[in-house]
Motif scaffolding. Structure first.
Motif, PDB file in Angstrom:
ATOM      1  N   MET A 191      37.136  30.270  50.636  1.00 26.21           N
ATOM      2  CA  MET A 191      36.619  29.926  48.953  1.00 26.21           C
ATOM      3  C   MET A 191      38.996  30.909  49.374  1.00 26.21           C
ATOM      4  N   SER A 192      39.496  30.980  49.340  1.00 25.28           N
ATOM      5  CA  SER A 192      40.706  31.113  48.812  1.00 25.28           C
ATOM      6  C   SER A 192      41.133  31.109  47.544  1.00 25.28           C
ATOM      7  N   PRO A 198      40.644  32.334  39.009  1.00 25.86           N
ATOM      8  CA  PRO A 198      40.865  32.992  37.547  1.00 25.86           C
ATOM      9  C   PRO A 198      41.338  34.425  38.166  1.00 25.86           C
ATOM     10  N   LEU A 199      41.503  34.654  39.090  1.00 28.15           N
ATOM     11  CA  LEU A 199      42.512  36.130  39.046  1.00 28.15           C
ATOM     12  C   LEU A 199      43.642  36.092  38.353  1.00 28.15           C
ATOM     13  N   ASN A 200      44.275  34.921  38.973  1.00 24.10           N
ATOM     14  CA  ASN A 200      45.756  34.621  38.163  1.00 24.10           C
ATOM     15  C   ASN A 200      44.884  34.608  36.912  1.00 24.10           C
ATOM     16  N   ARG A 227      46.461  46.689  35.219  1.00 23.33           N
ATOM     17  CA  ARG A 227      47.139  47.027  36.712  1.00 23.33           C
ATOM     18  C   ARG A 227      45.555  47.390  37.456  1.00 23.33           C
ATOM     19  N   SER A 228      44.696  47.593  37.207  1.00 21.69           N
ATOM     20  CA  SER A 228      43.387  47.091  37.925  1.00 21.69           C
ATOM     21  C   SER A 228      43.296  45.378  38.105  1.00 21.69           C
ATOM     22  N   ALA A 229      43.137  44.786  37.513  1.00 17.19           N
ATOM     23  CA  ALA A 229      43.477  43.665  38.445  1.00 17.19           C
ATOM     24  C   ALA A 229      44.816  43.612  39.309  1.00 17.19           C
ATOM     25  N   ASN A 447      45.105  28.465  33.561  1.00 15.28           N
ATOM     26  CA  ASN A 447      45.979  28.093  33.893  1.00 15.28           C
ATOM     27  C   ASN A 447      47.185  27.026  33.534  1.00 15.28           C
ATOM     28  N   GLN A 448      46.419  26.362  32.880  1.00 16.35           N
ATOM     29  CA  GLN A 448      46.858  24.947  32.247  1.00 16.35           C
ATOM     30  C   GLN A 448      47.644  25.957  30.371  1.00 16.35           C
TER      31      GLN A 448
END
Ligand code: ADP
Length: 483
Positions: A191-192, A198-200, A227-229, A447-448
């Motif tokens: 799952m890495s 999505p976090l990126n 900061r939290s992200a 991301n695109q």
């Protein structure tokens, strides 16, 4: 006292009459021998009864077989264990009557040992009269006749069915737990990519939002969001890293590289970031390392980054140093020591032994004050092991800490490597000229959007492809992807 015996003889006279003569004899010695024998016999019987009752009470089933494996004597407890009665088993072949198929080899080997005079202990399954099976541990020994020749063997059987069942259940539970743990690790390792992508995107979009006009409240909210992200990203990244290492999915990719350059580019951001602080960052790089070395530069970078990050976090004033020096070398290899030293808060001796364990932080107070996950050192420890070293620590509370490890690496000579590097650098250098295009290979639409917005902002030409299958135009000279 004297024992007397009589010898009576019949004598015939000339007249044909008989008379008897008797002679008294002292038979004390014989009588005494008989009494002694009787005493020995009775003592023997008592002793046999005593040991038989001990054996029966100990729940040990005894069975005697001759040298051909035929049963010659069965003790009562053995009958109770197997459901036979009296001498029902006597005269039968032990292996054919009692052994559960599959254990013949063990039995034959043991039987062979008995014939050579050896004793032995082994575990097998035997079949009861009713067909059900029994696990027994057998202690077998040969027995001899009065001439000293082996006449057979005696086996002491102890019923271990309950213990064996428990062992099987434990083994089953253990293998289920291992499988579940494996599945969890595999899941996390697989799952890495899914989790990071999505976090990126969230962090990337926050940065883009930051470049748009915002009022004061929006700017404040965005700062908290970022900061939290970023904290979440660090946490996820640590958890994913450790699961990847534990599941054996992390590949070590050694290659020759310029260690000095790696160390300098690692230190630079720390030097810049800490300029305003009371903490100096210094690098001490052995001048004799005038060659490149071979190891996995990315993993080495990750370890040093983590150690330097900790040193920075736990040092209020004084200094942090990265020292790289030669411990020993041959013409082709070098044993280098890597040391990250700080003059920070130090680690209490009570916590030093567990500092490399997962989720360990020196104490609660430190977590409250400095945050963190307690995973960084566990990851670094494993990574150094993968690189062939062993991460160690010396620390004095209130004075500072030194983390260090040694790596034995192959040497490479810069002349050759630099040529290669020049070549590879030129083939991937970003073009100055606007007629060149960058190929963006990214399947995630968010991301695109992020990448293309940045490239638009920097006024760089690009071509977008969802995967590597799509042909791209000849003007594309550089490829870019986020993941
Ligand atoms: P964390 O993310 O919590 O920093 P680490 O595994 O990197 O996790 O570190 C574990 C603990 O080890 C820290 O919480 C801290 O108590 C202690 N520690 C690590 N490095 C240092 C250091 N340079 N000085 C003092 N304590 C340290």
């Amino acid at each position: 006292m004297v024992w007397l015996g009589q010898n009576v003889n019949r004598i015939q006279t000339d007249e044909g009459s008989f008379y008897f003569s008797s002679v008294a004899r002292d038979i004390t010695e014989r009588k005494e021998t008989e009494v002694a024998l009787a005493q020995v016999q009775s003592a023997l019987e008592k002793s046999e009864a005593k040991y038989r009752s001990i054996i029966e009470n100990m729940e040990l089933g005894l069975l005697e077989v001759d040298t051909k494996g035929m049963i010659i004597r069965v003790f009562e407890r053995f009958n109770e264990m197997t459901g036979y009665e009296g001498d029902e088993l006597v005269g039968r072949n032990a292996k054919e009557t009692l052994l559960v198929p599959g254990y013949e080899a063990v039995m034959d080997e043991q039987q062979g040992n008995r014939l050579k005079g050896k004793t032995g202990v082994y575990e097998i399954k035997i079949r009861k009269k009713d067909g059900s099976e029994l696990w027994v541990i057998i202690s077998g020994a040969p027995f001899y006749d009065e001439k000293g020749e082996i006449r057979g063997s005696i086996g002491v059987h102890y019923d271990i069915t309950d213990r064996k069942n428990l062992e099987f259940q434990l083994e089953l539970a253990r293998s289920q737990a291992v499988k579940a743990q494996e599945a969890e690790k595999q899941f996390l390792a697989n799952m890495s990519h899914e989790i990071r992508t999505p976090l990126n995107a969230v962090i990337g979009m926050c940065h883009l939002l930051n470049d748009t006009p915002l009022d004061a409240t929006q700017a404040e909210y965005l700062e908290i969001l970022l900061r939290s992200a970023s904290n979440l990203q660090n946490l996820i990244s640590d958890v994913l890293d450790i699961s990847k290492i534990d599941s054996g999915k992390l590949d070590v990719q050694p290659k020759p590289f310029d260690l000095k350059e790696l160390a300098q580019s690692l230190m630079y951001p720390f030097v810049v970031k800490n300029r305003e602080r009371d903490v100096g960052f210094e690098m001490d790089f052995d001048a004799l390392i005038n060659y490149w070395v071979t190891t996995d530069p990315q993993l080495l970078n990750q370890v040093l980054l983590n150690l330097l990050g900790n040193a920075e976090k736990f040092t209020e004033k004084g200094g942090v140093g990265l020292h790289i020096r030669i411990l020993s070398q041959t013409p082709s290899r070098a044993l280098l020591r890597f040391e990250v030293k700080d003059t920070g808060i130090g680690i209490h001796p009570d916590h030093i032994d567990t500092i490399f364990d997962q989720f360990r932080q020196a104490d609660r107070q430190i977590r409250d004050l400095y945050g963190g996950t307690g995973l960084g050192l566990a990851i670094s420890y494993r990574l150094v092991s993968l690189l062939g070293g062993s991460l160690q620590v010396h620390s004095t509370l209130g004075e500072g800490t030194t983390f260090f490890f040694d790596l034995d690496m192959e040497k490479h000579w810069p002349e050759v490597e630099k040529e290669q590097r020049k070549f590879s650098a030129s083939s991937f250098a970003l073009p100055d000229d606007q007629q060149y295009q960058i190929l963006v290979v990214e399947d995630n639409p968010v991301n695109q959007k992020y990448i293309t917005t940045l490239l638009d902002k920097w006024k760089l030409g690009y071509e977008l492809a969802p995967n590597g299958l799509k042909p791209w135009s000849a003007s594309v000279k550089a490829a870019l992807t986020l993941s």
